[in-house]
Motif scaffolding. Structure first.
Motif: not given
Lengths: 179, 292
Positions: A14-16, B66-75
């Motif tokens: 999921t990160m990559s 997890e929240v940042c990924e789900e919300q598609k935040c900038e890296e």
């Protein structure tokens, strides 16, 4: 010392799998999801037990009070009553808001609907269109703010304008006017 | 023209192009100097905190990622938020029950710093399963700002990655995948307590080096051999090569251990997760390419 990425690793994948294109690195990250999707239930969780809201409120208010007091102390200005303190290091003088750059009196937050509109239209590739929008936006906030400042005794605005008259600050720290 | 207007009306954001003029040595040197100002205290668990232990930081960090990924935040948002969190915890004794609120406030701020459409307070509160309220988040935000002295322009490892990539003799297509891997390592480091005291330049260099090794990238000459690369990058960040090497090894072992953990987790959870994994492995990620 080589690192392998096994196929069945959820966390790393999921990160990559987020960013592939170079020219616009995060375009695909910022799709409609932010605006519409509801958060997945799995990520919505309380980590460290229930929160006592009363207690939290007391704590936060206490902290903010302390911050306010510290700011009042260092600026010689009582931000809650909007009056200079006696024997302060600074000389405070009221200034007409008209003589100041407009951003001192402009609202910081445009309304949500405006945000959304600018965002959507911001993608259509017309900068003129966007500038137009932002002008309208500031216009509107100005209209909203100015009367409020003139007809009510809106002291918070005053205190802000007063800040302009703090000439002898040797430090480069920003004025803690929010406290 | 108007036709075009309609075509492009999708919910993507406009972002600035990378300015190649900013990828020079003068900027790099300034960043190396500036990063010192944003380092958290390395031993705040011992010196400042009484309730909060490293394990809890891991828990809150995992949730934030997890929240940042789900919300598609900038890296950058996640490492930046972790920097705020660590800096706050370095100066302010905090209760365990406030840690999630703090994490949310840090994401709130980092998102505002880096994103065109930032996360909203309401959404962040939903992610806490509504255990905190938006008004509390706003007050916490003010408290965090105050404790960080309103200085939110932290240098992050991401700022350095671009500089390193321009310096390496790697083909443009390989750079994308390298960047992505390095960013993944950076996020991983941000979740781990052992990297709290490492300067962002070190984490970035270690991540890039680990990514180059992991991808088996070979340059035209031997400049990408493990030793040469480490020596070179350590010169760039003005650090000791041994220091950088140990950082890289730490990153690699962190990856291994979190892979192992993730595997155990996915083994123990039922079919739902497995399905998800199968789904994910169908997406065109780099994963298989690396597994040569």
């Amino acid at each position: 010392m080589c690192v392998l990425f096994p196929k069945n690793c959820h966390a790393v994948k999921t990160m990559s799998n987020v960013r592939l294109s170079n020219g616009s690195p995060t375009l695909e990250r910022m799709d409609a999801a932010r605006l519409s999707d509801q958060p997945k239930p799995s990520a919505c969780r309380t980590l460290f037990g229930p929160v006592d809201h009363e207690e939290l409120k007391r704590e936060l208010t206490g902290h903010l009070k302390a911050m306010e007091e510290a700011a009042a102390e260092s600026w010689g200005f009582d931000f809650s009553t909007h009056t200079p303190r006696p024997n302060a290091r600074f000389l405070w003088k009221a200034v007409d808001s008209k003589d100041l750059p407009s951003f001192y009196s402009a609202s910081e937050q445009p309304s949500k609907s405006l945000c959304a509109k600018v965002d959507v239209n911001g993608n259509c590739g017309l900068t003129e269109e966007r500038e137009d929008k932002s002008e309208k936006q500031t216009d509107r906030t100005d209209k909203r703010k100015r009367p409020a400042c003139i007809d009510s005794s809106c002291p918070s605005k005053r205190s802000r304008t007063c800040l302009d008259e703090t000439p002898h600050t040797p430090k480069k720290c920003s004025p803690p006017r929010h406290t | 023209m108007e036709h075009q207007l309609f075509c492009c009306e999708v919910d993507t954001i406009r972002r600035a192009y990378h300015d190649a003029n900013l990828l020079n040595d003068r900027v790099l040197q300034t960043m190396l100097k500036a990063e010192e100002n944003y380092l958290p205290s390395p031993n705040y668990f011992k010196c400042v905190q009484k309730e909060i232990v490293p394990k809890m930081r891991k828990i809150v960090a995992t949730w934030m990622l997890e929240v940042c990924e789900e919300q598609k935040c900038e890296e950058e948002v996640f490492p930046l938020a972790m920097n705020y969190l660590d800096r706050f915890l370095s100066v302010e004794h905090t209760k365990k029950t406030r840690l999630q609120l703090l994490g949310a406030a840090c994401m709130f701020l980092a998102s505002k710093m880096k994103e065109t459409v930032p996360l909203t307070a309401e959404k962040l509160c939903i992610y806490t399963d509504n255990s905190i309220r938006p008004c509390e988040l706003l007050q916490m935000e003010l408290l965090v700002l105050n404790k960080l002295k309103w200085d939110l322009a932290s240098v992050t490892p991401h700022d350095f990655i671009e500089h390193f990539l321009t310096k390496l003799p790697i083909h443009q297509s390989a750079k994308q995948i390298l960047r992505k891997h390095a960013q993944t390592f950076v996020a991983l480091c941000a979740t781990d307590v052992n990297f709290i005291a490492s300067p962002p330049s070190m984490i970035a260099a270690g991540s890039v080096a680990a990514a180059v090794q992991g991808l088996y990238l070979k340059g035209a000459d031997s400049s990408l051999s493990s030793q040469n690369l480490t020596n070179y990058l350590s010169q760039v960040i003005r650090s000791d090569p041994d220091c950088l090497r140990s950082c890289q090894e730490q990153i690699e072992s962190l990856l291994e251990s979190s892979l192992r953990q993730a595997q155990q987790q996915s083994n123990s959870t039922e079919s739902k997760r497995v399905e998800e994994d199968v789904d994910l492995s169908c997406t065109p990620t780099d994963v298989r390419d690396i597994n040569i």
